[in-house]
Design a protein around this motif. Structure first.
Motif, mmCIF file in Angstrom:
data_model
loop_
_atom_site.group_PDB
_atom_site.id
_atom_site.type_symbol
_atom_site.label_atom_id
_atom_site.label_comp_id
_atom_site.label_asym_id
_atom_site.label_seq_id
_atom_site.Cartn_x
_atom_site.Cartn_y
_atom_site.Cartn_z
ATOM 1 N N GLN A 1 0.949 12.106 4.817
ATOM 2 C CA GLN A 1 1.572 11.569 3.616
ATOM 3 C C GLN A 1 1.060 10.155 3.367
ATOM 4 O O GLN A 1 1.139 9.296 4.237
ATOM 5 C CB GLN A 1 3.092 11.538 3.790
ATOM 6 C CG GLN A 1 3.838 10.988 2.604
ATOM 7 C CD GLN A 1 3.823 11.958 1.425
ATOM 8 O OE1 GLN A 1 3.464 13.127 1.571
ATOM 9 N NE2 GLN A 1 4.187 11.478 0.258
ATOM 10 N N VAL A 2 0.543 9.930 2.174
ATOM 11 C CA VAL A 2 0.029 8.624 1.813
ATOM 12 C C VAL A 2 1.187 7.699 1.461
ATOM 13 O O VAL A 2 2.088 8.070 0.719
ATOM 14 C CB VAL A 2 -0.923 8.733 0.611
ATOM 15 C CG1 VAL A 2 -1.324 7.364 0.121
ATOM 16 C CG2 VAL A 2 -2.155 9.554 0.999
ATOM 17 N N GLN A 3 1.133 6.495 1.987
ATOM 18 C CA GLN A 3 2.126 5.485 1.638
ATOM 19 C C GLN A 3 1.419 4.265 1.091
ATOM 20 O O GLN A 3 0.414 3.812 1.646
ATOM 21 C CB GLN A 3 2.962 5.119 2.857
ATOM 22 C CG GLN A 3 3.890 6.237 3.312
ATOM 23 C CD GLN A 3 4.819 5.785 4.421
ATOM 24 O OE1 GLN A 3 4.439 5.019 5.296
ATOM 25 N NE2 GLN A 3 6.042 6.271 4.393
ATOM 26 N N LEU A 4 1.954 3.746 -0.005
ATOM 27 C CA LEU A 4 1.423 2.557 -0.653
ATOM 28 C C LEU A 4 2.526 1.517 -0.726
ATOM 29 O O LEU A 4 3.624 1.828 -1.195
ATOM 30 C CB LEU A 4 0.929 2.887 -2.061
ATOM 31 C CG LEU A 4 -0.105 4.011 -2.178
ATOM 32 C CD1 LEU A 4 -0.342 4.355 -3.648
ATOM 33 C CD2 LEU A 4 -1.407 3.613 -1.506
ATOM 34 N N VAL A 5 2.238 0.305 -0.296
ATOM 35 C CA VAL A 5 3.249 -0.744 -0.284
ATOM 36 C C VAL A 5 2.697 -1.971 -0.999
ATOM 37 O O VAL A 5 1.731 -2.584 -0.537
ATOM 38 C CB VAL A 5 3.670 -1.107 1.148
ATOM 39 C CG1 VAL A 5 4.729 -2.209 1.113
ATOM 40 C CG2 VAL A 5 4.199 0.126 1.879
ATOM 41 N N GLU A 6 3.331 -2.303 -2.124
ATOM 42 C CA GLU A 6 2.911 -3.468 -2.891
ATOM 43 C C GLU A 6 3.631 -4.718 -2.416
ATOM 44 O O GLU A 6 4.751 -4.660 -1.902
ATOM 45 C CB GLU A 6 3.217 -3.294 -4.390
ATOM 46 C CG GLU A 6 2.617 -2.082 -5.039
ATOM 47 C CD GLU A 6 3.599 -0.943 -5.145
ATOM 48 O OE1 GLU A 6 3.464 -0.103 -6.049
ATOM 49 O OE2 GLU A 6 4.527 -0.896 -4.310
ATOM 50 N N SER A 7 3.001 -5.852 -2.656
ATOM 51 C CA SER A 7 3.618 -7.150 -2.395
ATOM 52 C C SER A 7 2.946 -8.180 -3.284
ATOM 53 O O SER A 7 1.898 -7.918 -3.872
ATOM 54 C CB SER A 7 3.473 -7.544 -0.920
ATOM 55 O OG SER A 7 2.109 -7.645 -0.552
ATOM 56 N N GLY A 8 3.583 -9.343 -3.384
ATOM 57 C CA GLY A 8 2.975 -10.440 -4.119
ATOM 58 C C GLY A 8 3.581 -10.725 -5.473
ATOM 59 O O GLY A 8 3.176 -11.686 -6.140
ATOM 60 N N ASP A 103 -1.494 12.589 -6.905
ATOM 61 C CA ASP A 103 -1.181 11.200 -7.207
ATOM 62 C C ASP A 103 -0.192 10.636 -6.195
ATOM 63 O O ASP A 103 0.756 11.327 -5.796
ATOM 64 C CB ASP A 103 -0.549 11.078 -8.599
ATOM 65 C CG ASP A 103 -1.499 11.492 -9.698
ATOM 66 O OD1 ASP A 103 -0.995 11.940 -10.750
ATOM 67 O OD2 ASP A 103 -2.716 11.380 -9.509
ATOM 68 N N TYR A 104 -0.392 9.371 -5.864
ATOM 69 C CA TYR A 104 0.529 8.653 -4.993
ATOM 70 C C TYR A 104 0.871 7.321 -5.637
ATOM 71 O O TYR A 104 0.010 6.680 -6.259
ATOM 72 C CB TYR A 104 -0.086 8.425 -3.607
ATOM 73 C CG TYR A 104 -0.399 9.696 -2.867
ATOM 74 C CD1 TYR A 104 -1.648 10.291 -2.975
ATOM 75 C CD2 TYR A 104 0.570 10.312 -2.066
ATOM 76 C CE1 TYR A 104 -1.939 11.480 -2.312
ATOM 77 C CE2 TYR A 104 0.283 11.495 -1.403
ATOM 78 C CZ TYR A 104 -0.970 12.071 -1.525
ATOM 79 O OH TYR A 104 -1.237 13.248 -0.865
ATOM 80 N N TRP A 105 2.128 6.912 -5.471
ATOM 81 C CA TRP A 105 2.605 5.679 -6.089
ATOM 82 C C TRP A 105 3.358 4.840 -5.073
ATOM 83 O O TRP A 105 4.074 5.369 -4.220
ATOM 84 C CB TRP A 105 3.536 5.992 -7.258
ATOM 85 C CG TRP A 105 2.874 6.717 -8.375
ATOM 86 C CD1 TRP A 105 2.810 8.061 -8.562
ATOM 87 C CD2 TRP A 105 2.161 6.124 -9.477
ATOM 88 N NE1 TRP A 105 2.097 8.339 -9.703
ATOM 89 C CE2 TRP A 105 1.699 7.174 -10.282
ATOM 90 C CE3 TRP A 105 1.880 4.805 -9.855
ATOM 91 C CZ2 TRP A 105 0.956 6.955 -11.451
ATOM 92 C CZ3 TRP A 105 1.150 4.587 -11.006
ATOM 93 C CH2 TRP A 105 0.691 5.646 -11.791
ATOM 94 N N GLY A 106 3.213 3.521 -5.232
ATOM 95 C CA GLY A 106 4.028 2.615 -4.464
ATOM 96 C C GLY A 106 5.385 2.444 -5.125
ATOM 97 O O GLY A 106 5.659 3.020 -6.183
ATOM 98 N N GLN A 107 6.213 1.627 -4.511
ATOM 99 C CA GLN A 107 7.575 1.448 -5.017
ATOM 100 C C GLN A 107 7.646 0.430 -6.150
ATOM 101 O O GLN A 107 8.645 0.360 -6.856
ATOM 102 C CB GLN A 107 8.508 1.014 -3.867
ATOM 103 C CG GLN A 107 8.458 -0.468 -3.526
ATOM 104 C CD GLN A 107 7.195 -0.899 -2.806
ATOM 105 O OE1 GLN A 107 6.372 -0.067 -2.395
ATOM 106 N NE2 GLN A 107 7.028 -2.204 -2.640
#
Length: 115
Positions: A1-8, A103-107
């Motif tokens: 499972q792909v995980q995407l984590v945004e920050s900034g 498709d994969y999306w971050g939060q």
């Protein structure tokens, strides 16, 4: 499972800069395409910038010349450098990845630009 984590994300004055980061599980260079999308209140989600596996880049007209998408192999991170920010750039920014047709999306991370 792909995980995407945004920050900034954050609160920034118009005209200033901000850099978003997206950390991914697995090598980011294995994705067919990665990118950034955003959704402003009351609006549909819209493309900001994308980069393909081979490095082909596409920008929305509204951010052309102000935003830069990039990847760092050593840090395995996708970036979005945002300059000359405008109040209309205020939105939740989402990291996106495409792999094997899925498709994969971050939060999402909130960016608020005030004048």
């Amino acid at each position: 499972q792909v995980q995407l984590v945004e920050s900034g994300g954050g609160l920034v004055q118009a005209g200033r800069s901000l850099r978003l980061s997206c950390a991914a599980s697995g090598s980011i260079f294995n994705f067919d395409r990665m990118g950034w999308y955003r959704r402003a209140p009351g609006n549909e989600r819209e493309l900001v910038a994308t980069i393909t596996r081979y490095g082909s880049i596409n920008y929305a007209d509204s951010v052309w010349g102000r935003f830069t998408i990039s990847r760092n192999r050593a840090e395995n991170t996708l970036y979005l450098q945002m300059s000359s920010l405008k109040p209309e750039d205020t939105a939740v920014y989402y990291c996106y990845a495409l792999q094997l047709g899925r498709d994969y999306w971050g939060q999402g991370t909130q960016v608020t630009v005030y004048s």
